[in-house]
Write a protein that holds these residues in place. Structure first.
Motif, mmCIF file in Angstrom:
data_model
loop_
_atom_site.group_PDB
_atom_site.id
_atom_site.type_symbol
_atom_site.label_atom_id
_atom_site.label_comp_id
_atom_site.label_asym_id
_atom_site.label_seq_id
_atom_site.Cartn_x
_atom_site.Cartn_y
_atom_site.Cartn_z
ATOM 1 N N ALA A 28 0.831 -1.210 0.000
ATOM 2 C CA ALA A 28 0.000 0.000 0.000
ATOM 3 C C ALA A 28 0.862 1.255 0.000
ATOM 4 C CB ALA A 28 -0.934 -0.002 1.207
ATOM 5 N N VAL A 29 1.918 1.259 0.792
ATOM 6 C CA VAL A 29 2.806 2.427 0.834
ATOM 7 C C VAL A 29 3.511 2.598 -0.509
ATOM 8 C CG1 VAL A 29 4.892 3.391 1.919
ATOM 9 C CG2 VAL A 29 3.098 2.369 3.332
ATOM 10 N N ARG A 44 2.908 8.840 9.495
ATOM 11 C CA ARG A 44 4.064 8.436 8.684
ATOM 12 C C ARG A 44 5.029 7.567 9.481
ATOM 13 N NH1 ARG A 44 4.318 13.996 5.419
ATOM 14 N NH2 ARG A 44 3.192 13.261 3.591
ATOM 15 N N ALA A 45 5.209 7.878 10.761
ATOM 16 C CA ALA A 45 6.090 7.053 11.594
ATOM 17 C C ALA A 45 5.560 5.619 11.667
ATOM 18 C CB ALA A 45 6.223 7.658 12.985
ATOM 19 N N ASP A 46 4.253 5.461 11.803
ATOM 20 C CA ASP A 46 3.666 4.117 11.807
ATOM 21 C C ASP A 46 3.919 3.410 10.480
ATOM 22 O OD1 ASP A 46 2.754 4.268 14.409
ATOM 23 O OD2 ASP A 46 0.676 4.777 13.843
ATOM 24 N N ARG A 47 3.796 4.138 9.380
ATOM 25 C CA ARG A 47 4.072 3.555 8.056
ATOM 26 C C ARG A 47 5.529 3.119 7.957
ATOM 27 N NH1 ARG A 47 1.371 8.212 4.436
ATOM 28 N NH2 ARG A 47 -0.802 7.654 4.766
ATOM 29 N N ILE A 48 6.429 3.967 8.430
ATOM 30 C CA ILE A 48 7.854 3.636 8.365
ATOM 31 C C ILE A 48 8.127 2.369 9.166
ATOM 32 C CG2 ILE A 48 10.172 4.393 9.046
ATOM 33 C CD1 ILE A 48 9.125 7.308 8.413
ATOM 34 N N ARG A 49 7.566 2.272 10.354
ATOM 35 C CA ARG A 49 7.763 1.061 11.164
ATOM 36 C C ARG A 49 7.162 -0.164 10.461
ATOM 37 N NH1 ARG A 49 7.483 4.933 15.348
ATOM 38 N NH2 ARG A 49 5.212 4.924 15.423
ATOM 39 N N ALA A 50 6.009 0.006 9.850
ATOM 40 C CA ALA A 50 5.360 -1.120 9.171
ATOM 41 C C ALA A 50 6.176 -1.596 7.971
ATOM 42 C CB ALA A 50 3.946 -0.726 8.734
ATOM 43 N N VAL A 51 6.670 -0.672 7.168
ATOM 44 C CA VAL A 51 7.437 -1.098 5.989
ATOM 45 C C VAL A 51 8.801 -1.651 6.408
ATOM 46 C CG1 VAL A 51 6.220 0.398 4.362
ATOM 47 C CG2 VAL A 51 8.337 1.206 5.411
ATOM 48 N N SER A 108 12.091 -6.515 6.887
ATOM 49 C CA SER A 108 12.893 -7.462 7.670
ATOM 50 C C SER A 108 12.435 -8.899 7.472
ATOM 51 C CB SER A 108 12.857 -7.094 9.150
ATOM 52 O OG SER A 108 11.595 -7.376 9.703
ATOM 53 N N GLU A 109 11.208 -9.087 6.984
ATOM 54 C CA GLU A 109 10.657 -10.423 6.789
ATOM 55 C C GLU A 109 10.862 -10.979 5.387
ATOM 56 O OE1 GLU A 109 6.560 -10.237 7.934
ATOM 57 O OE2 GLU A 109 7.053 -9.503 9.938
ATOM 58 N N ASP A 110 11.124 -10.097 4.417
ATOM 59 C CA ASP A 110 11.178 -10.566 3.038
ATOM 60 C C ASP A 110 12.230 -9.783 2.250
ATOM 61 O OD1 ASP A 110 10.190 -11.941 0.620
ATOM 62 O OD2 ASP A 110 9.365 -9.974 0.095
ATOM 63 N N TYR A 142 16.678 4.833 13.304
ATOM 64 C CA TYR A 142 16.805 4.416 14.703
ATOM 65 C C TYR A 142 15.767 5.138 15.557
ATOM 66 C CZ TYR A 142 18.306 4.694 19.522
ATOM 67 O OH TYR A 142 18.311 4.696 20.885
ATOM 68 N N TRP A 143 15.680 6.456 15.397
ATOM 69 C CA TRP A 143 14.743 7.221 16.208
ATOM 70 C C TRP A 143 13.311 6.702 16.037
ATOM 71 C CZ3 TRP A 143 18.258 11.667 14.866
ATOM 72 C CH2 TRP A 143 18.835 12.223 16.005
ATOM 73 N N VAL A 144 12.919 6.433 14.786
ATOM 74 C CA VAL A 144 11.522 6.041 14.574
ATOM 75 C C VAL A 144 11.266 4.582 14.949
ATOM 76 C CG1 VAL A 144 11.605 5.374 12.118
ATOM 77 C CG2 VAL A 144 9.542 6.396 13.050
ATOM 78 N N THR A 145 12.179 3.689 14.626
ATOM 79 C CA THR A 145 11.913 2.281 14.935
ATOM 80 C C THR A 145 12.051 1.988 16.425
ATOM 81 O OG1 THR A 145 14.186 1.646 14.379
ATOM 82 C CG2 THR A 145 12.518 1.421 12.647
#
Length: 143
Positions: A6-7, A45-52, A57-59, A110-113
């Motif tokens: 989606a992003v 946007r921070a939530d999107r960054i963490r999600a992507v 990290s999984e694929d 680093y700050w966002v994750t």
């Protein structure tokens, strides 16, 4: 992966413009980094960054797509701006511009994750003070 897809489909989910070229590398890099920091502190946007980041990290294929779409664009824009500054004598031509870009982008990630609440324009400026000071071209000395 649904979130990453989606992003990826959004026209401009994050600030992707390269640093401007006004003639002052310090001002240009700060303006660019401040725009990125505003993305990283915006809750949506921070939530999107963490999600992507999680999806990446999984694929490995998702990680590569996200790198090409976002990180590489930012990294290339900054390193190109620093090369222009080196040609103009503003920064050392022997500096590792990729390492500078990695330090800035990595610090923001680093700050966002880590969900750090201390990301601010001031904290970004503190990082930039150190990095840009190390990049400055040495003034010519007369012998």
């Amino acid at each position: 992966m649904v979130v990453a897809d989606a992003v990826m489909e959004e026209a401009q989910p994050f600030h992707l413009a390269p640093p401007p070229r006004t003639g002052s590398v310090d001002r240009d890099v700060r303006k660019w980094a401040h725009a990125l920091a505003r993305d990283f502190v915006d809750p949506i946007r921070a939530d999107r960054i963490r999600a992507v980041t999680s999806a990446a990290s999984e694929d490995p294929a998702t990680a590569e797509r996200l790198y090409e779409r976002f990180t590489q664009v930012q990294r290339t824009g900054l390193t190109d701006r620093l090369r222009v500054a080196a040609e103009a004598g503003e920064v050392r031509p022997d500096a590792d511009f990729g390492a500078v870009a990695d330090a800035i982008l990595g610090s923001l990630m680093y700050w966002v994750t880590a969900r750090r609440s201390d990301l601010s324009i001031e904290s970004v400026d503190s990082l930039l003070d150190v990095l840009l000071r190390g990049l400055r071209a040495e003034p010519a000395t007369g012998s």
